[in-house]
Design a protein around this motif. Structure first.
Motif, short mmCIF file in Angstrom:
data_model
loop_
_atom_site.label_atom_id
_atom_site.label_comp_id
_atom_site.label_asym_id
_atom_site.label_seq_id
_atom_site.Cartn_x
_atom_site.Cartn_y
_atom_site.Cartn_z
N HIS A 155 0.85 -1.19 0.00
CA HIS A 155 0.00 0.00 0.00
C HIS A 155 0.88 1.23 0.00
O HIS A 155 1.83 1.32 0.79
CB HIS A 155 -0.88 0.06 1.25
N THR A 156 0.56 2.19 -0.83
CA THR A 156 1.22 3.49 -0.73
C THR A 156 0.50 4.34 0.32
O THR A 156 -0.63 4.03 0.73
CB THR A 156 1.21 4.24 -2.07
N HIS A 157 1.16 5.42 0.73
CA HIS A 157 0.48 6.36 1.65
C HIS A 157 -0.76 6.94 0.99
O HIS A 157 -1.80 7.11 1.65
CB HIS A 157 1.45 7.46 2.06
N ALA A 158 -0.68 7.23 -0.31
CA ALA A 158 -1.85 7.78 -1.01
C ALA A 158 -2.98 6.78 -1.04
O ALA A 158 -4.16 7.16 -0.91
CB ALA A 158 -1.46 8.19 -2.44
N ASN A 159 -2.69 5.49 -1.22
CA ASN A 159 -3.72 4.45 -1.16
C ASN A 159 -4.48 4.54 0.15
O ASN A 159 -5.72 4.60 0.19
CB ASN A 159 -3.10 3.05 -1.24
N GLU A 160 -3.75 4.53 1.26
CA GLU A 160 -4.38 4.46 2.58
C GLU A 160 -5.11 5.75 2.93
O GLU A 160 -6.22 5.71 3.49
CB GLU A 160 -3.34 4.12 3.64
N VAL A 161 -4.51 6.89 2.63
CA VAL A 161 -5.16 8.16 2.96
C VAL A 161 -6.44 8.34 2.16
O VAL A 161 -7.48 8.77 2.71
CB VAL A 161 -4.19 9.34 2.73
N SER A 162 -6.41 8.03 0.87
CA SER A 162 -7.61 8.22 0.04
C SER A 162 -8.73 7.28 0.48
O SER A 162 -9.90 7.70 0.55
CB SER A 162 -7.29 8.03 -1.44
N ASP A 163 -8.42 6.02 0.80
CA ASP A 163 -9.46 5.10 1.22
C ASP A 163 -10.02 5.50 2.58
O ASP A 163 -11.24 5.44 2.82
CB ASP A 163 -8.92 3.67 1.27
N ALA A 164 -9.15 5.95 3.48
CA ALA A 164 -9.61 6.41 4.79
C ALA A 164 -10.54 7.62 4.64
O ALA A 164 -11.55 7.73 5.36
CB ALA A 164 -8.41 6.76 5.67
N TRP A 165 -10.21 8.51 3.70
CA TRP A 165 -11.08 9.68 3.48
C TRP A 165 -12.44 9.24 2.93
O TRP A 165 -13.49 9.77 3.33
CB TRP A 165 -10.41 10.65 2.51
N MET A 166 -12.45 8.31 1.97
CA MET A 166 -13.71 7.85 1.40
C MET A 166 -14.63 7.27 2.47
O MET A 166 -15.85 7.43 2.41
CB MET A 166 -13.43 6.78 0.34
N ILE A 167 -14.05 6.61 3.47
CA ILE A 167 -14.84 6.06 4.57
C ILE A 167 -15.32 7.18 5.49
O ILE A 167 -16.46 7.20 5.94
CB ILE A 167 -14.00 5.03 5.34
N ALA A 168 -14.44 8.14 5.76
CA ALA A 168 -14.77 9.23 6.69
C ALA A 168 -15.74 10.24 6.09
O ALA A 168 -16.40 10.98 6.83
CB ALA A 168 -13.49 9.95 7.11
N LEU A 189 -11.15 -5.43 -0.37
CA LEU A 189 -10.10 -6.44 -0.35
C LEU A 189 -8.77 -5.74 -0.17
O LEU A 189 -8.64 -4.53 -0.46
CB LEU A 189 -10.12 -7.29 -1.61
N THR A 190 -7.80 -6.47 0.33
CA THR A 190 -6.50 -5.89 0.65
C THR A 190 -5.86 -5.24 -0.56
O THR A 190 -5.23 -4.18 -0.45
CB THR A 190 -5.56 -6.97 1.21
N GLU A 191 -6.03 -5.84 -1.74
CA GLU A 191 -5.40 -5.30 -2.95
C GLU A 191 -6.00 -3.97 -3.38
O GLU A 191 -5.42 -3.27 -4.22
CB GLU A 191 -5.50 -6.32 -4.08
N ALA A 192 -7.16 -3.60 -2.85
CA ALA A 192 -7.73 -2.28 -3.11
C ALA A 192 -7.71 -1.46 -1.82
O ALA A 192 -8.58 -0.62 -1.58
CB ALA A 192 -9.14 -2.38 -3.66
N THR A 193 -6.73 -1.71 -0.99
CA THR A 193 -6.43 -1.05 0.29
C THR A 193 -7.35 -1.53 1.41
O THR A 193 -6.89 -2.05 2.41
CB THR A 193 -6.47 0.48 0.19
#
Length: 629
Positions: free
Chosen positions: A231-244, A364-368
């Protein structure tokens, strides 16, 4: 509230307006470290984490503010940096949840790359994951926190697999720490003691960028070789934002967390996403949802901390549906559910019992982590949710030559995902400079991720799963690689072929079962082979519930193993057992239809459909009645 960062996102129709603004204009933090720093700047004195020592001490949490959490992350990251951890170096984390593990995980992403590992895996499997990630620093549970994990960590360190072993103590641990016996030349010590004198007001190394790797998570896959999804940092930050970004929770909301931190859901949904709005997270003790004492106090815990949201798997909600509501739980607005199919009976019993909506999701893990979620006030029966903003979804048919053909809305095919959360690839080795090498291993094509799941997508972007093209067994939200079971059985001298699949289960969603063929004249019984597999699998969760001896394995026209037929047989067995006391049932057949499995129940006249529904309602099974004429 910042309308650019927080658009209106309360209903399915909001998606178009959200995506009219490019994600790059939303002003998201560049890295998980930037996200934490932002939270500490905006809400320095607000409580960030409340960690319970265990369920029995649910009113005695260890608490830290956002300012304190950032300071602790700085200290640990500076310690890791001083141990030689650089931007491209992995730090392995092997521990049940505790207060220090939250810090260590965020610090590993600041100094290098976090590599969380399931402590329930065998020492050999853990060693494989360490070698694949290249981690030479291991953060692990100490003797007070988990003696079993500590023994594994010592064994690995004594074999020279790591250069440093940093030890975690229990949350709110009392008294002096237990002395640690030296392990050769390995740098050894308690994490908090080693980090206490490190700088707390900044990081001495180079801060990560969005394109840098933040973590590598092990995932099941279809072979016994460990696969690490990066996972890149951008992967995790963008997915976390989509949830928030949903409007259901505000800054005053409190989130409950109990899933293990080696799982992406725990990291993205209950560590990173709450940082966006400065939300408090209440963490269960080291056993999480496996702590039996948690269920006796759960609703009082919700009242005590004013929990607004939680995330878990269907098995947990089935248990909570049976716990008397002995407290005011009006603060709980919704409960997220994912990782395995949600039986309709579990949904109905939980929502009726609590008045709390279950919000289903898919990822799934492959999509963060998350790629689709449902809406509590706009239900879409049969769907796991609408695609999240800025993530594209489609279904494709993959030809024998590997060509992708896009399918229209409503057509069942392989689900594919594209967008900022799609991972850059699996770890395949290290470069001469020591950087991790990544490869999609056939799962990525022009930015699209082949999820391996069968689905159909409606015109509003809602995903309806139709089975799994991949073979993972999902037991209570835990991915089990069938190869672990198959390899164990193939090591028996009598076994000539072995296939493992999931059998539907009302509690765990699926449990592993196996089918084998044996050599002519072999004497091993099914029970003996089951015991052999249980003694030889790499992780106990993969121990098969049963082993069935077949004359021949089902195969495709080109001679490849055909697991759908075995899943159909396992489903038939589960239905037969569930309906054992129903005299009107004449026969049960497990059928493969459109890539999925359907149980067809042939019955004599007089069998009431409601009776079958009651018996099978907690199973994730598609079934139908057929009258015997």
């Amino acid at each position: 509230m910042n309308s650019m960062l927080w658009p209106t996102y309360d209903a399915p129709g909001d998606l178009t307006a959200i995506e009219a603004v490019p994600l790059t204009d939303r002003g998201l933090p560049e890295s998980t470290y930037s996200l934490l720093s932002r939270a500490a700047s905006l809400w320095p004195d607000r409580v960030a984490v409340s960690v319970l020592p265990d369920a029995a001490r649910w009113e005695q949490p260890a608490e830290r503010t956002f300012r304190e959490l950032l300071a602790d992350v700085h200290r640990v990251a500076n310690l890791l940096h001083g141990l030689g951890v650089d931007r491209g170096d992995a730090v392995a984390l092997l521990s049940p949840n505790c207060d220090e593990l939250v810090t260590a995980t965020l610090a590993a992403q600041l100094a290098g790359i976090a590599a969380p590992i399931n402590p329930g895996l065998s020492p050999d499997h853990i060693t494989q994951l360490l070698n694949r990630s290249g981690a030479r620093v291991l953060v692990a549970a100490g003797p007070e926190l988990d003696p079993g994990v500590w023994q594994t960590a010592r064994e690995i360190a004594s074999r020279g697999e790591v250069d440093a072993l940093l030890v975690l103590r229990p949350t709110a641990g009392d008294g002096a720490a237990e002395p640690l016996a030296a392990i050769g030349d390995v740098r050894l010590g308690y994490l908090s003691a080693m980090a206490q004198d490190e700088p707390a007001f900044g990081f001495a190394g180079v801060e990560p960028t969005g394109s840098d790797l933040a973590a590598v998570f092990h995932t099941g896959g279809t072979t016994g070789t460990p696969k690490l999804a990066a996972h890149t940092h951008a992967n995790e930050v963008s997915d976390a934002w989509m949830i928030a970004a949903n409007g259901l929770l505000d800054e005053a909301s409190t989130v409950f967390a109990a899933l293990p931190l080696f799982h992406v859901n725990a990291l993205v949904v209950t560590v990173l996403s709450p940082l966006f709005k400065g939300q408090r997270v209440v963490w269960a003790g080291p056993q999480g949802y496996r702590d039996a004492d948690l269920y006796g106090c759960f609703w009082r815990l919700v009242e005590r901390y004013r929990i607004a949201a939680m995330s878990s798997v269907p098995t947990v909600y089935a248990l909570l549906a049976g716990c008397p509501v002995d407290a005011d739980i009006t603060s709980l607005r919704f409960a997220l559910v994912g990782a395995s199919p949600l039986p309709q009976a579990v949904r109905e019993s939980f929502e009726t019992h609590t008045g709390v909506a279950l919000v289903e999701g898919y990822g799934l893990t492959e999509a963060t982590c998350a790629s689709a979620r449902s809406f509590p006030y706009a239900p879409r029966p049969g769907a796991v949710g609408q695609r999240l903003p800025y993530q594209q979804v489609k279904t494709v048919e993959i030809s024998a030559s590997g060509e992708w053909v896009d399918l229209p809305h409503g057509a069942v095919g392989i689900l594919a995902i594209k967008g900022p959360t799609v991972f850059p690839g699996y770890v395949t080795g290290r470069s001469s400079e020591g950087r991790l090498l990544l490869d999609g291993l056939g799962k990525l094509r022009d930015g699209w991720l082949d999820t391996g799941d069968l689905a159909r997508i409606d015109a509003d972007g809602f995903v309806h799963l139709a089975g799994r093209a991949k073979d993972l067994i999902i037991r209570g939200g835990h991915n089990i690689d069938p190869a672990l079971i198959e390899d164990a059985l193939l090591s028996h001298p009598d076994v000539t072929a072995a296939q493992a699949v999931g059998r539907p289960d009302p509690h765990a969603g699926e449990v592993p079962v196996a089918f084998v063929t044996v050599a002519p004249g072999a004497t091993a019984t099914a029970a003996e082979l089951r015991d052999w597999a249980r003694a030889n699998v790499a992780e106990q969760a993969a121990a098969p519930k049963s082993v069935t001896v077949l004359e021949a394995m089902p195969v495709t026209d080109v001679g490849k193993p055909y697991k759908p037929a075995l899943r159909a047989e396992a489903t038939r067995d589960a239905v037969v057992a569930a309906l054992a006391g129903v005299d009107e049932v004449a026969e049960v057949r497990g059928l493969v239809e459109d890539g999925g499995v359907v149980a067809e129940i042939e019955a004599t006249t007089g069998l009431e459909e409601a009776l079958v529904k009651d018996a099978l309602g907690s199973f994730p099974i598609a079934w139908r009645l057929a009258s015997r004429t």
